[in-house]
Design an enzyme around this catalytic site. Structure first.
Site, PDB file in Angstrom:
ATOM      1  N   GLY A 146      -9.938  14.056  -8.915  1.00 32.73           N
ATOM      2  CA  GLY A 146      -8.493  13.802  -8.851  1.00 32.73           C
ATOM      3  C   GLY A 146      -7.995  13.509 -10.250  1.00 32.73           C
ATOM      4  O   GLY A 146      -8.378  12.494 -10.842  1.00 32.73           O
ATOM      5  N   ALA A 147      -7.175  14.424 -10.781  1.00 35.37           N
ATOM      6  CA  ALA A 147      -6.706  14.291 -12.167  1.00 35.37           C
ATOM      7  C   ALA A 147      -5.237  13.876 -12.207  1.00 35.37           C
ATOM      8  O   ALA A 147      -4.477  14.306 -13.065  1.00 35.37           O
ATOM      9  CB  ALA A 147      -6.928  15.596 -12.921  1.00 35.37           C
ATOM     10  N   GLY A 177      -6.640   9.122 -11.931  1.00 37.93           N
ATOM     11  CA  GLY A 177      -7.832   9.821 -12.400  1.00 37.93           C
ATOM     12  C   GLY A 177      -7.815  10.084 -13.899  1.00 37.93           C
ATOM     13  O   GLY A 177      -8.826   9.871 -14.588  1.00 37.93           O
ATOM     14  N   ASP A 188      -9.781  18.547 -10.165  1.00 35.79           N
ATOM     15  CA  ASP A 188      -8.567  18.499  -9.334  1.00 35.79           C
ATOM     16  C   ASP A 188      -8.434  19.852  -8.651  1.00 35.79           C
ATOM     17  O   ASP A 188      -9.061  20.829  -9.066  1.00 35.79           O
ATOM     18  CB  ASP A 188      -7.309  18.213 -10.180  1.00 35.79           C
ATOM     19  CG  ASP A 188      -6.182  17.591  -9.362  1.00 35.79           C
ATOM     20  OD1 ASP A 188      -5.940  16.375  -9.496  1.00 35.79           O
ATOM     21  OD2 ASP A 188      -5.549  18.319  -8.573  1.00 35.79           O
ATOM     22  N   ARG A 223       0.080   1.120   2.386  1.00 37.17           N
ATOM     23  CA  ARG A 223      -1.103   1.936   2.084  1.00 37.17           C
ATOM     24  C   ARG A 223      -1.586   2.644   3.344  1.00 37.17           C
ATOM     25  O   ARG A 223      -2.098   3.752   3.295  1.00 37.17           O
ATOM     26  CB  ARG A 223      -2.215   1.049   1.516  1.00 37.17           C
ATOM     27  CG  ARG A 223      -1.866   0.452   0.159  1.00 37.17           C
ATOM     28  CD  ARG A 223      -3.012  -0.372  -0.404  1.00 37.17           C
ATOM     29  NE  ARG A 223      -2.683  -0.921  -1.713  1.00 37.17           N
ATOM     30  CZ  ARG A 223      -2.173  -2.141  -1.917  1.00 37.17           C
ATOM     31  NH1 ARG A 223      -1.931  -2.937  -0.885  1.00 37.17           N
ATOM     32  NH2 ARG A 223      -1.911  -2.566  -3.127  1.00 37.17           N
ATOM     33  N   ASN A 261      -4.813  11.229   3.494  1.00 44.72           N
ATOM     34  CA  ASN A 261      -5.886  10.966   2.527  1.00 44.72           C
ATOM     35  C   ASN A 261      -7.275  11.041   3.157  1.00 44.72           C
ATOM     36  O   ASN A 261      -8.254  11.354   2.475  1.00 44.72           O
ATOM     37  CB  ASN A 261      -5.659   9.622   1.838  1.00 44.72           C
ATOM     38  CG  ASN A 261      -4.588   9.723   0.747  1.00 44.72           C
ATOM     39  OD1 ASN A 261      -4.106  10.819   0.472  1.00 44.72           O
ATOM     40  ND2 ASN A 261      -4.233   8.611   0.151  1.00 44.72           N
ATOM     41  N   VAL A 319     -11.329   4.948  -4.768  1.00 43.50           N
ATOM     42  CA  VAL A 319     -10.083   4.223  -5.063  1.00 43.50           C
ATOM     43  C   VAL A 319      -8.925   4.701  -4.191  1.00 43.50           C
ATOM     44  O   VAL A 319      -7.893   4.030  -4.101  1.00 43.50           O
ATOM     45  CB  VAL A 319      -9.683   4.287  -6.562  1.00 43.50           C
ATOM     46  CG1 VAL A 319     -10.859   4.003  -7.465  1.00 43.50           C
ATOM     47  CG2 VAL A 319      -9.039   5.599  -6.928  1.00 43.50           C
ATOM     48  N   ASN A 358      -6.322   5.394  -1.304  1.00 43.33           N
ATOM     49  CA  ASN A 358      -5.829   4.450  -0.286  1.00 43.33           C
ATOM     50  C   ASN A 358      -5.661   5.094   1.076  1.00 43.33           C
ATOM     51  O   ASN A 358      -5.447   6.306   1.149  1.00 43.33           O
ATOM     52  CB  ASN A 358      -4.479   3.896  -0.748  1.00 43.33           C
ATOM     53  CG  ASN A 358      -4.649   2.675  -1.631  1.00 43.33           C
ATOM     54  OD1 ASN A 358      -5.487   1.821  -1.363  1.00 43.33           O
ATOM     55  ND2 ASN A 358      -3.851   2.595  -2.686  1.00 43.33           N
ATOM     56  N   HIS A 391      -7.645  -4.785   0.774  1.00 41.72           N
ATOM     57  CA  HIS A 391      -6.658  -4.372  -0.214  1.00 41.72           C
ATOM     58  C   HIS A 391      -5.372  -4.095   0.555  1.00 41.72           C
ATOM     59  O   HIS A 391      -4.993  -2.966   0.777  1.00 41.72           O
ATOM     60  CB  HIS A 391      -7.151  -3.109  -0.918  1.00 41.72           C
ATOM     61  CG  HIS A 391      -6.339  -2.723  -2.113  1.00 41.72           C
ATOM     62  ND1 HIS A 391      -5.930  -3.625  -3.061  1.00 41.72           N
ATOM     63  CD2 HIS A 391      -5.869  -1.526  -2.526  1.00 41.72           C
ATOM     64  CE1 HIS A 391      -5.248  -2.987  -4.001  1.00 41.72           C
ATOM     65  NE2 HIS A 391      -5.190  -1.717  -3.688  1.00 41.72           N
TER      66      HIS A 391
HETATM   67  N1  LIG Z   1      -7.595   1.128  -4.942  1.00 38.08           N
HETATM   68  C1  LIG Z   1      -6.582   0.794  -5.695  1.00 38.08           C
HETATM   69  O1  LIG Z   1      -6.498  -0.318  -6.152  1.00 38.08           O
HETATM   70  C2  LIG Z   1      -5.505   1.805  -6.003  1.00 38.08           C
HETATM   71  C3  LIG Z   1      -4.531   1.527  -6.978  1.00 38.08           C
HETATM   72  C4  LIG Z   1      -3.596   2.513  -7.275  1.00 38.08           C
HETATM   73  C5  LIG Z   1      -3.630   3.741  -6.615  1.00 38.08           C
HETATM   74  N2  LIG Z   1      -4.571   3.963  -5.668  1.00 38.08           N
HETATM   75  C6  LIG Z   1      -4.673   5.234  -4.935  1.00 38.08           C
HETATM   76  O2  LIG Z   1      -5.278   6.212  -5.761  1.00 38.08           O
HETATM   77  C7  LIG Z   1      -4.884   7.523  -5.332  1.00 38.08           C
HETATM   78  C8  LIG Z   1      -4.438   8.366  -6.518  1.00 38.08           C
HETATM   79  O3  LIG Z   1      -3.281   7.815  -7.117  1.00 38.08           O
HETATM   80  P1  LIG Z   1      -2.557   8.573  -8.315  1.00 38.08           P
HETATM   81  O4  LIG Z   1      -1.496   7.661  -8.824  1.00 38.08           O
HETATM   82  O5  LIG Z   1      -3.539   9.139  -9.275  1.00 38.08           O
HETATM   83  O6  LIG Z   1      -1.860   9.796  -7.511  1.00 38.08           O
HETATM   84  P2  LIG Z   1      -1.459  11.221  -8.133  1.00 38.08           P
HETATM   85  O7  LIG Z   1      -0.569  11.890  -7.127  1.00 38.08           O
HETATM   86  O8  LIG Z   1      -0.964  11.061  -9.527  1.00 38.08           O
HETATM   87  O9  LIG Z   1      -2.843  12.022  -8.212  1.00 38.08           O
HETATM   88  C9  LIG Z   1      -3.590  12.408  -7.106  1.00 38.08           C
HETATM   89  C10 LIG Z   1      -4.323  13.680  -7.514  1.00 38.08           C
HETATM   90  O10 LIG Z   1      -5.255  14.024  -6.474  1.00 38.08           O
HETATM   91  C11 LIG Z   1      -5.329  15.431  -6.466  1.00 38.08           C
HETATM   92  N3  LIG Z   1      -5.976  15.911  -5.245  1.00 38.08           N
HETATM   93  C12 LIG Z   1      -5.438  16.041  -4.000  1.00 38.08           C
HETATM   94  N4  LIG Z   1      -6.358  16.549  -3.159  1.00 38.08           N
HETATM   95  C13 LIG Z   1      -7.503  16.738  -3.874  1.00 38.08           C
HETATM   96  C14 LIG Z   1      -8.806  17.243  -3.567  1.00 38.08           C
HETATM   97  N5  LIG Z   1      -9.122  17.629  -2.344  1.00 38.08           N
HETATM   98  N6  LIG Z   1      -9.721  17.282  -4.571  1.00 38.08           N
HETATM   99  C15 LIG Z   1      -9.407  16.886  -5.826  1.00 38.08           C
HETATM  100  N7  LIG Z   1      -8.200  16.409  -6.169  1.00 38.08           N
HETATM  101  C16 LIG Z   1      -7.246  16.331  -5.210  1.00 38.08           C
HETATM  102  C17 LIG Z   1      -3.876  15.856  -6.611  1.00 38.08           C
HETATM  103  O11 LIG Z   1      -3.748  17.227  -6.971  1.00 38.08           O
HETATM  104  C18 LIG Z   1      -3.397  14.882  -7.691  1.00 38.08           C
HETATM  105  O12 LIG Z   1      -3.535  15.435  -8.998  1.00 38.08           O
HETATM  106  C19 LIG Z   1      -3.797   7.279  -4.259  1.00 38.08           C
HETATM  107  O13 LIG Z   1      -4.332   7.386  -2.969  1.00 38.08           O
HETATM  108  C20 LIG Z   1      -3.350   5.861  -4.547  1.00 38.08           C
HETATM  109  O14 LIG Z   1      -2.796   5.239  -3.397  1.00 38.08           O
HETATM  110  C21 LIG Z   1      -5.514   3.022  -5.361  1.00 38.08           C
END
Ligand SMILES: NC(=O)c1ccc[n+]([C@@H]2O[C@H](COP(=O)([O-])OP(=O)(O)OC[C@H]3O[C@@H](n4cnc5c(N)ncnc54)[C@H](O)[C@@H]3O)[C@@H](O)[C@H]2O)c1
Length: 316
Positions: A9-10, A14, A34, A95, A102, A125, A127, A182
């Site tokens: 995930g970029a 990521g 990604d 979330r 997700n 990571v 959600n 979380h």
């Molecule tokens: N655990 C934590 O504390 C925490 C904190 C912040 C965000 N998050 C979660 O992290 C995740 C990512 O957040 P973000 O801000 O980077 O979102 P984002 O939308 O900027 O990036 C998500 C990326 O995932 C890619 N993606 C989708 N399906 C995919 C697949 N099958 N294989 C590879 N890549 C894929 C998308 O193309 C996108 O580039 C979200 O679910 C967010 O809720 C968790």
């Protein structure tokens, strides 16, 4: 051989994680993947071009992946895989609203991780965090200690920041802790909060501590509401990158993480936010800390809340 870490995930989470990992300069390779064609390759190229300026040798490799595992060869031999793939929240969303969409993504990613990086430690990571961590373990079939989630480091960091800001003291002087889920049943642990070794309860009135606890619990939503188009990533990526570093260095660092709990605190059979010792095998052991009766009750309540949800993810 040097260490290899993959970030799946970029997006914002990521790409900032990949940057932090590369700048540590302890890995041979950081792989960023990604499904959006060209995005991981473009970011990798950009990150590699920062190497002469920042002075690190780690190489960043970008790889576009397809729905049937195309491109996943790039992650082969990874010691650690961080799964950030998935949608982030929009203002007003919880979330848990991300669960269905997700889960599909995390399951597909996890199956490919199991196939191409069968010896990796997986740090989730995406959600909703506690549920996605449980799902990643089910989908990879990895031993439970080799799958963990990032939440507690971030929630604890937020709590620490709020305390330091309120008391106008240095970040380094403040120690805090959050456990539990979380989400709504996050359990900030005021009894483990100190400023220069002094209990927080001696420095702030109970209602002020409660206010900071509430702000911590809503810490993610506060950022989402301001950004309007995504969620936080600087503090979250710092937390996930430190966990990956602890695995790569087999450091034994004790961190609040989402780990499989099997008897500790009288709780069994659930992924839950607890302190754990992190090493090359993932979670070496869950570390129990002394809790007050109400904190322990909160942790047990969190365990039951996430247990019910985690039981459902096997079917997603
Ligand atoms: N655990 C934590 O504390 C925490 C904190 C912040 C965000 N998050 C979660 O992290 C995740 C990512 O957040 P973000 O801000 O980077 O979102 P984002 O939308 O900027 O990036 C998500 C990326 O995932 C890619 N993606 C989708 N399906 C995919 C697949 N099958 N294989 C590879 N890549 C894929 C998308 O193309 C996108 O580039 C979200 O679910 C967010 O809720 C968790």
């Amino acid at each position: 051989m040097g260490k290899k870490v993959t970030v799946v995930g970029a997006g914002f989470y990521g790409s900032t994680t990949a940057q932090r990992l590369a700048e540590y300069d302890i890995f041979d390779t950081v792989v960023l993947t990604d499904i959006v064609e060209g995005k991981p390759e473009g970011l990798a190229l950009d990150l590699n071009q920062s190497r002469p300026v920042e002075g690190f040798e780690t190489k960043v490799v970008g790889a576009t992946t397809g729905p049937n595992g195309e491109g996943y060869e790039a992650i082969e031999g990874s010691d650690v895989v961080i799964i950030t793939a998935g949608l982030p929240r929009k203002p007003g969303m919880s979330r848990m609203d991300l669960l269905g969409v997700n889960a599909k993504i995390v399951r597909q990613v996890s199956e490919n991780v199991a196939k191409y990086a069968p010896n990796a430690v997986v740090i989730v990571v995406s959600n909703p965090l506690d549920e996605m961590t449980a799902l990643a373990q089910i989908a990879t079939q990895f031993p439970k200690n080799r799958v963990l989630g990032q939440a507690g480091m971030l929630d604890t960091a937020r709590f620490t920041h709020f305390v330091a800001e309120t008391l106008s003291v240095k970040i380094g002087d403040v120690q805090t802790l959050t456990l539990g889920s979380h989400g709504d049943t996050m359990v900030p642990v005021p009894s483990r909060c100190t400023v220069n070794g002094k209990p927080l309860a001696e420095l702030l009135p109970a209602d002020k501590i409660e206010e900071l606890v509430t702000r911590t619990r809503n810490g993610g939503a506060e950022v989402v509401a301001l950004l309007k188009t995504g969620s936080a990533y600087y503090a979250p990526s710092a937390a996930a990158a430190r966990m990956a570093k602890a695995v790569a260095e087999d450091s034994g660092a004790v961190m609040p993480v989402c780990a499989w709990v099997d008897g500790e605190y009288g709780i069994s059979g659930v992924y839950l936010g607890v302190e754990a010792e992190i090493g090359a095998e993932g979670v070496r052991r869950v570390v129990e800390t002394k809790l007050t009766d109400s904190e322990l009750a909160g942790l047990k309540e969190a365990a039951e809340a996430v247990r019910a949800k985690q039981a459902d993810v096997a079917d997603l």
